[in-house]
Motif scaffolding. Structure first.
Motif, PDB file in Angstrom:
ATOM      1  N   ALA A 283     -42.365 -65.744 -22.746  1.00 41.19           N
ATOM      2  CA  ALA A 283     -41.399 -66.555 -23.683  1.00 41.19           C
ATOM      3  C   ALA A 283     -40.491 -67.265 -23.032  1.00 41.19           C
ATOM      4  CB  ALA A 283     -41.078 -65.554 -24.832  1.00 41.19           C
ATOM      5  N   LEU A 284     -39.806 -66.545 -22.048  1.00 36.28           N
ATOM      6  CA  LEU A 284     -38.665 -67.386 -21.518  1.00 36.28           C
ATOM      7  C   LEU A 284     -39.155 -68.419 -20.502  1.00 36.28           C
ATOM      8  CD1 LEU A 284     -36.270 -64.466 -20.487  1.00 36.28           C
ATOM      9  CD2 LEU A 284     -36.031 -66.214 -22.161  1.00 36.28           C
ATOM     10  N   VAL A 306     -30.574 -72.942 -28.204  1.00 39.64           N
ATOM     11  CA  VAL A 306     -31.190 -71.617 -28.029  1.00 39.64           C
ATOM     12  C   VAL A 306     -30.847 -70.480 -28.529  1.00 39.64           C
ATOM     13  CG1 VAL A 306     -31.997 -70.354 -25.978  1.00 39.64           C
ATOM     14  CG2 VAL A 306     -31.923 -73.042 -25.659  1.00 39.64           C
ATOM     15  N   LEU A 307     -32.082 -69.739 -29.199  1.00 37.75           N
ATOM     16  CA  LEU A 307     -31.541 -68.486 -29.796  1.00 37.75           C
ATOM     17  C   LEU A 307     -32.789 -67.552 -29.291  1.00 37.75           C
ATOM     18  CD1 LEU A 307     -31.969 -70.979 -32.386  1.00 37.75           C
ATOM     19  CD2 LEU A 307     -31.125 -69.053 -33.631  1.00 37.75           C
ATOM     20  N   LEU A 308     -32.031 -66.435 -29.120  1.00 32.60           N
ATOM     21  CA  LEU A 308     -32.826 -65.082 -28.730  1.00 32.60           C
ATOM     22  C   LEU A 308     -33.040 -64.288 -29.984  1.00 32.60           C
ATOM     23  CD1 LEU A 308     -31.285 -63.549 -25.352  1.00 32.60           C
ATOM     24  CD2 LEU A 308     -33.518 -64.891 -25.703  1.00 32.60           C
ATOM     25  N   ASN A 309     -34.320 -64.123 -29.852  1.00 28.56           N
ATOM     26  CA  ASN A 309     -34.605 -63.241 -31.161  1.00 28.56           C
ATOM     27  C   ASN A 309     -35.180 -61.721 -30.242  1.00 28.56           C
ATOM     28  OD1 ASN A 309     -35.336 -62.367 -33.613  1.00 28.56           O
ATOM     29  ND2 ASN A 309     -37.257 -63.168 -33.705  1.00 28.56           N
ATOM     30  N   GLU A 323     -29.489 -66.657 -19.456  1.00 26.71           N
ATOM     31  CA  GLU A 323     -28.689 -68.132 -19.257  1.00 26.71           C
ATOM     32  C   GLU A 323     -28.618 -68.648 -17.884  1.00 26.71           C
ATOM     33  OE1 GLU A 323     -24.720 -66.802 -21.116  1.00 26.71           O
ATOM     34  OE2 GLU A 323     -25.417 -68.087 -22.866  1.00 26.71           O
ATOM     35  N   ASN A 324     -28.635 -67.876 -16.953  1.00 28.55           N
ATOM     36  CA  ASN A 324     -28.967 -68.201 -15.641  1.00 28.55           C
ATOM     37  C   ASN A 324     -30.233 -68.849 -15.175  1.00 28.55           C
ATOM     38  OD1 ASN A 324     -26.507 -67.580 -14.744  1.00 28.55           O
ATOM     39  ND2 ASN A 324     -27.192 -65.442 -13.620  1.00 28.55           N
ATOM     40  N   THR A 325     -31.142 -68.287 -15.876  1.00 28.11           N
ATOM     41  CA  THR A 325     -32.663 -68.933 -15.665  1.00 28.11           C
ATOM     42  C   THR A 325     -32.921 -70.179 -16.394  1.00 28.11           C
ATOM     43  OG1 THR A 325     -33.507 -66.573 -15.825  1.00 28.11           O
ATOM     44  CG2 THR A 325     -35.149 -68.342 -15.833  1.00 28.11           C
ATOM     45  N   ILE A 330     -26.534 -69.553 -24.720  1.00 28.84           N
ATOM     46  CA  ILE A 330     -27.363 -69.160 -25.771  1.00 28.84           C
ATOM     47  C   ILE A 330     -26.387 -69.243 -26.973  1.00 28.84           C
ATOM     48  CG2 ILE A 330     -28.378 -66.714 -26.896  1.00 28.84           C
ATOM     49  CD1 ILE A 330     -29.880 -67.834 -24.265  1.00 28.84           C
ATOM     50  N   SER A 331     -27.018 -69.813 -28.074  1.00 23.97           N
ATOM     51  CA  SER A 331     -26.151 -69.954 -29.278  1.00 23.97           C
ATOM     52  C   SER A 331     -26.262 -68.875 -30.427  1.00 23.97           C
ATOM     53  CB  SER A 331     -26.650 -71.208 -30.126  1.00 23.97           C
ATOM     54  OG  SER A 331     -26.565 -72.270 -29.383  1.00 23.97           O
TER      55      SER A 331
END
Ligand SMILES: Nc1ncnc2c1ncn2[C@@H]1O[C@H](COP(=O)(O)OP(=O)(O)OP(=O)(O)O)[C@@H](O)[C@H]1O
Ligand SMILES: [Mg+2]
Length: 399
Positions: A283-284, A306-309, A323-325, A330-331
């Motif tokens: 996914a990333l 960008v949202l992380l689910n 965040e580094n990648t 990330i919002s």
């Protein structure tokens, strides 16, 4: 809230089953009048076949003066010309046979959309010569199953906030869209019905395609058959989104997991690109590729969110790693919860069913911070043409 006035409880229950959520049953005219005095948001009253005709005409006549935006729909066992004439004179919007359940549902939809259009016009008038354009959010992930539909439906419901704002949720997953299922809607029209209208699509035409869900939340659902997707030209999507931005202060677009031309049309019309990933390497990787593609296509980074689910999954990747990648902040982080699929199975967005749930709070906070933002505090942003982006649509100030 809208109202069903019906003295017979069994008939009232059947009407509510037909009309769905957001309808309150009242048994007497007196109670209805009392509710309407305080409920200025109500847009429709459906009056059952067991209510005395003369009382209905008297009510409709007074509402016509005090609440011209409120639609009165009268149900009768039989419909004669004399009745229709009287109803017309009293200002009743439609008279439908009590057994015509789909006709009743359609009439209620029409009433909701007329109320919405009147509401918009009132806003425009109050705003002087401004032509406000709604904020459009496209929810996207290049990998399937990341939570696009979950975010889109809950974000739309959170922004609508029980009628506080008017939001249209568009299902642009044209082949396999499941917004209608996730919200337990029974649409009579879909986005495919916009195709024959797209050269002349106007608000009246659009009103007939929209399926209301609950106060403030409207939907334009995907075609019911997967094969229809190929028959919908991109120009129709462009026309639809353009028009919806004129009709609604907020438009949320759910997408398929692919960069289709339809999705690119939505990106063009977007004020916010809500890009989702989950805490797994595929996914990333897909999100990173998505961000690179958006850069290549010159979609301004200011619009990216960008949202992380399922952000709390213990899978060995940290927020800092992500965040580094990605090299973007990330919002929002939406936790994982079994209540999410359970809410989909019930057909009610979690933000409506459990507003205090951690998933609901994360989505609502994202909406308020990154979609509503300062828009509601500074109406002036609607008054000038945009000069920032490459979007197809520009806000136009009327001259
Ligand atoms: N935060 C969460 N916690 C638990 N389950 C979740 C969460 N978010 C989504 N899900 C579940 O994951 C599944 C996929 O979610 P969803 O349908 O929203 O993804 P999608 O990106 O729209 O998928 P598709 O690409 O197939 O359209 C659903 O069963 C949903 O209930
Ligand atoms: Mg989906």
């Amino acid at each position: 809230m809208s109202y069903i006035l019906e003295a017979d409880p069994a008939a009232a229950d059947m009407l509510r089953a037909t009309l769905g959520m957001g309808w309150r049953i009242v048994g007497t005219m007196e109670l209805l009048r009392r509710h309407l005095t305080s409920d200025t948001e109500a847009h429709t009253v459906v009056i059952g076949a067991n209510v005395e005709q003369d009382d209905v005409f008297a009510l409709a006549q007074s509402l016509r003066l005090t609440r011209p935006d409120l639609g009165v729909i009268l149900l009768r066992r039989s419909i004669e010309t004399a009745l229709l004439t009287q109803a017309l004179r009293a200002g009743i919007r439609e008279v439908i046979g009590e057994r015509d359940l789909s006709g009743i549902r359609d009439a209620a939809h029409r009433s909701a959309t007329i109320a919405h259009a009147l509401h918009e016009q009132a806003h425009l008038a109050a705003d002087g010569n401004a032509t406000p354009l709604g904020r459009l959010v496209t929810v996207f992930a290049a990998k399937g199953g990341c939570g696009k539909t979950t975010l889109a439906t809950n974000l739309a419901a959170a922004l609508a906030d029980g009628g506080r704002r008017e939001v249209c949720l568009v299902d642009l997953d044209l082949a396999f869209g499941d917004v209608a299922i996730a919200l337990q809607l029974f649409p009579t029209h879909t986005i495919a019905d916009a195709v024959p209208l797209s050269d002349n699509l106007d608000e009246t035409g659009m009103v007939g395609l929209i399926t209301p869900h609950s106060p403030g939340l409207f939907t334009l659902v995907a075609p019911l058959e997967p094969g229809m997707a190929e028959t919908i030209p991109v120009k129709t999507i462009v026309a639809v989104l353009h028009l919806l931005k004129r009709m609604f202060p907020y438009v949320i677009v759910d997408t398929p997991p692919a960069f289709t031309d339809h999705v690119l049309a939505a990106f063009d019309a977007s004020d916010v690109l809500a890009l989702i990933a989950t805490l797994d390497v595929p996914a990333l990787k897909n999100l990173k590729l998505t961000l690179e593609t958006l850069d290549l296509l010159n979609y301004p980074r200011e619009k990216w969110r960008v949202l992380l689910n399922r952000a709390d999954s213990k899978v060995g990747l940290s927020l800092a790693d992500v965040e580094n990648t990605l090299r973007v902040p990330i919002s929002a982080q939406i936790p994982s919860s079994r209540d999410v699929p359970a809410s989909v199975n019930r057909g009610v967005p979690l933000v409506l069913d459990a507003p205090g749930h951690a998933v609901s709070s994360a989505i609502r906070d994202f909406g308020l911070r990154h979609v509503v933002g300062t828009a509601e505090r500074s109406p002036a942003i609607h008054r000038h043409p945009r000069t920032d982006g490459r979007g197809m649509f520009r806000r136009k100030a009327k001259t």
